[in-house]
Write an enzyme that holds these catalytic residues in place. Structure first.
Site, short mmCIF file in Angstrom:
data_model
loop_
_atom_site.label_atom_id
_atom_site.label_comp_id
_atom_site.label_asym_id
_atom_site.label_seq_id
_atom_site.Cartn_x
_atom_site.Cartn_y
_atom_site.Cartn_z
N CYS A 2 -0.59 79.11 89.36
CA CYS A 2 0.15 79.00 87.75
C CYS A 2 -1.01 80.66 87.23
CB CYS A 2 -0.35 78.10 86.90
SG CYS A 2 0.53 76.54 86.35
N GLY A 29 3.78 82.44 89.29
CA GLY A 29 4.05 81.14 88.76
C GLY A 29 6.07 81.43 88.22
N ASN A 102 -4.97 76.65 84.83
CA ASN A 102 -4.29 77.01 86.11
C ASN A 102 -5.32 76.09 86.38
OD1 ASN A 102 -5.35 79.47 88.56
ND2 ASN A 102 -3.71 77.81 88.52
N GLY A 103 -4.93 75.03 87.46
CA GLY A 103 -5.27 74.34 88.33
C GLY A 103 -4.75 72.79 88.39
N TYR A 261 -2.30 83.46 100.57
CA TYR A 261 -1.52 83.03 99.96
C TYR A 261 -1.24 83.48 98.76
CZ TYR A 261 3.31 82.15 99.08
OH TYR A 261 4.57 82.22 99.27
#
Length: 509
Positions: A2, A29, A102-103, A261
């Site tokens: 995200c 995302g 985010n998480g 990545y």
């Protein structure tokens, strides 16, 4: 994954800049996009499933007005694919708070019980992000009771502090708070990235921005100031002043998979250039390949994120580099596509081989990582069909053998090809003639060399060491058996379908 972004301007509307910034974060995302702006009196919101370019139209600039706003690009690590689960989320008291996250929260069930029981709040989704928002709202309300309502910034920072003491897991957060301004904070381990930038507001002071990656800053003319510290909160008030607060003392332990990545190569996270880290991954991987003595005719990257590693391996070994897998630019990243069937189908849509670069040759495919193994297995088959004599594989990261509980879509062991298998067993399953994995100590060196002050990385998907509390064997067992897993493996749900949570709430960030 995200991506989150917040911008606070002094003298012009913010929607166009949020739109451009979200495009720079789209790689984080692809499932849904959302934006909320604030006029000083009212919030303006739009969110829906889809890419940024599809969700928002030029006419949205007329309705999403205001000089302060934030946005989110989402992929679901679990949960419903309904647009109702897209962020941002909102609670109307205290003040009125919008949140993007985010998480992944790891003690969701305990917090859900408190939010819905003790505080009698109703949750509209299965998202842990909504739980986090309600915890924050509860704690800000507690601070108001103790301190009074006169000093909103003091109360908000106190609420953040109490929330950090209560919530476990990974969270980088941006909030819009009615009558107050924009809040950003990062968990005490700094697992997910978050940075702050400034821009001269034509002599009237500074504009400020917060983002998951600093690539979102340059397109709008912002200059990065720094990364938020673990356990730190910042608030830009409605007059444009920046307030800083160390809510709790933390220790920086960023997710190492960001450098493998997740992040763009042109990003710098916690002082580490993602591109340079990937070059160093190539240096260490090249040593293994040279020592193997294999007869290799060409090094071929799996586009796009493996290119820096593959180029450096080629430079060091002297083996020629070839772009023999052509990527369709109009197909998204298969790793973040919901549903295993959709991931597998999209490989053929996404990549095509060039037979003249493969016929009768021994080729070495270099990929950034091997998670489930489905994509690389299809690619090996594709290369053989294109005439490759032998197909070797090298992964720029170690075997992914453990679930990630901090917001990456690799939730359970039985999805992971490296779980319980030797390297040779994995090689055989992939249909390759040889398989190389990066050593974990080499990967840590590649990242740490960019910023020696980072003492430790979150390497949990590689070594099974979970740095936050609450990730017990019982937690992982509940995760393994939850509907979060089975639905994602068996099929991609239709739009609007929802998945029930078992003992582990889903992450939307």
């Amino acid at each position: 994954m995200c991506g989150i972004l917040g911008i606070a301007n002094r003298n012009h509307d913010v929607f166009g800049e949020i739109y451009d910034g979200l495009l720079m974060l789209q790689h984080r995302g692809q499932d849904a996009s959302g934006v909320v702006t604030y006029t000083g009196g009212f919030f303006r919101e739009r969110k829906a499933n889809g890419l940024v370019k599809d969700v928002f139209q030029p006419s949205d600039a007329e309705t999403l007005t205001g000089r302060i706003g934030m946005g989110h690009v989402r992929y679901p690590t679990a949960g419903s694919l309904s647009a109702s689960e897209a962020q941002p989320f909102f609670v109307n008291a205290p003040y009125g708070i919008y949140l993007v996250h985010n998480g992944n929260i790891t003690n969701t069930e305990a917090q859900r019980e408190k939010v819905t029981g003790k505080y009698s709040r109703h949750l509209r989704t299965t998202s842990d992000s909504e739980i986090l928002l309600n915890v924050l709202a509860d704690k800000v309300a507690d601070a108001i009771k103790v301190n009074g309502s006169a000093d909103a910034i003091r109360n908000i920072f106190a609420g953040v502090k109490m929330s950090m003491e209560r919530v476990q897991g990974a969270y980088s957060v941006v909030c819009l708070i009615a009558g107050v301004g924009m809040l950003a904070f990062r968990d005490p381990h700094g697992i997910r990235p978050l940075s702050v930038a400034r821009r001269d507001a034509e002599g009237e002071g500074d504009d400020y921005a917060f983002a998951s990656e600093d690539v979102a800053f340059g397109i709008n003319g912002f200059d990065k100031m720094r990364d938020l510290k673990p356990g730190e909160a910042m608030l830009v008030d409605l007059e444009g002043n920046l307030h800083e607060f160390q809510a709790v003392e933390g220790k920086l332990t960023p997710c190492i998979f960001e450098y493998v990545y997740l992040a763009r190569p042109d990003s710098v996270l916690d002082g580490v250039s993602v591109y340079q880290a990937q070059i160093r991954m190539g240096k260490t991987l090249a040593k293994q390949i040279s020592a193997s003595g294999l007869d290799i005719d060409a090094i071929i990257p799996v586009p796009d994120s493996a290119r820096p590693v593959a180029l450096e391996v080629s430079n060091i070994t002297g083996i020629r580099y070839r772009e023999a897998l052509v990527k369709n630019r109009y197909v998204g990243r298969t790793f973040i596509m919901p549903g295993q069937e959709e991931r597998q189908k999209s490989v053929r849509r996404k990549l095509n081989a060039i037979p003249r670069e493969m016929e009768g040759r021994n080729i070495l495919l270099i990929d950034d990582s091997i998670v489930r193994g489905n994509t690389i297995k299809k690619i090996v088959q594709m290369c053989r069909e294109a005439g490759a004599k032998k197909v070797y594989i090298a992964s720029a990261s170690p075997p992914v053998a453990n679930p990630n509980v901090y917001g990456i879509d690799m939730p359970t062991k039985h999805e992971l090809i490296a779980n319980g298998k030797t390297t040779d067993e994995i090689r055989e399953e992939l249909g390759a003639d040889a398989l190389f994995y990066q050593e974990l100590e080499d990967l840590i060196w590649a990242a740490k060399e960019g910023n020696p002050e980072i003492e430790q990385f979150d390497c949990s998907c590689f070594d099974g060491n979970y740095i936050t509390g609450g990730v017990t064997p019982e937690y992982l067992a509940a995760l393994e058996g939850s509907s979060r897993v089975s639905k994602k493996i068996e099929e991609a749900p239709s739009p609007g379908a929802s998945w029930n949570s078992a003992s582990v709430a889903p992450s939307q960030g």
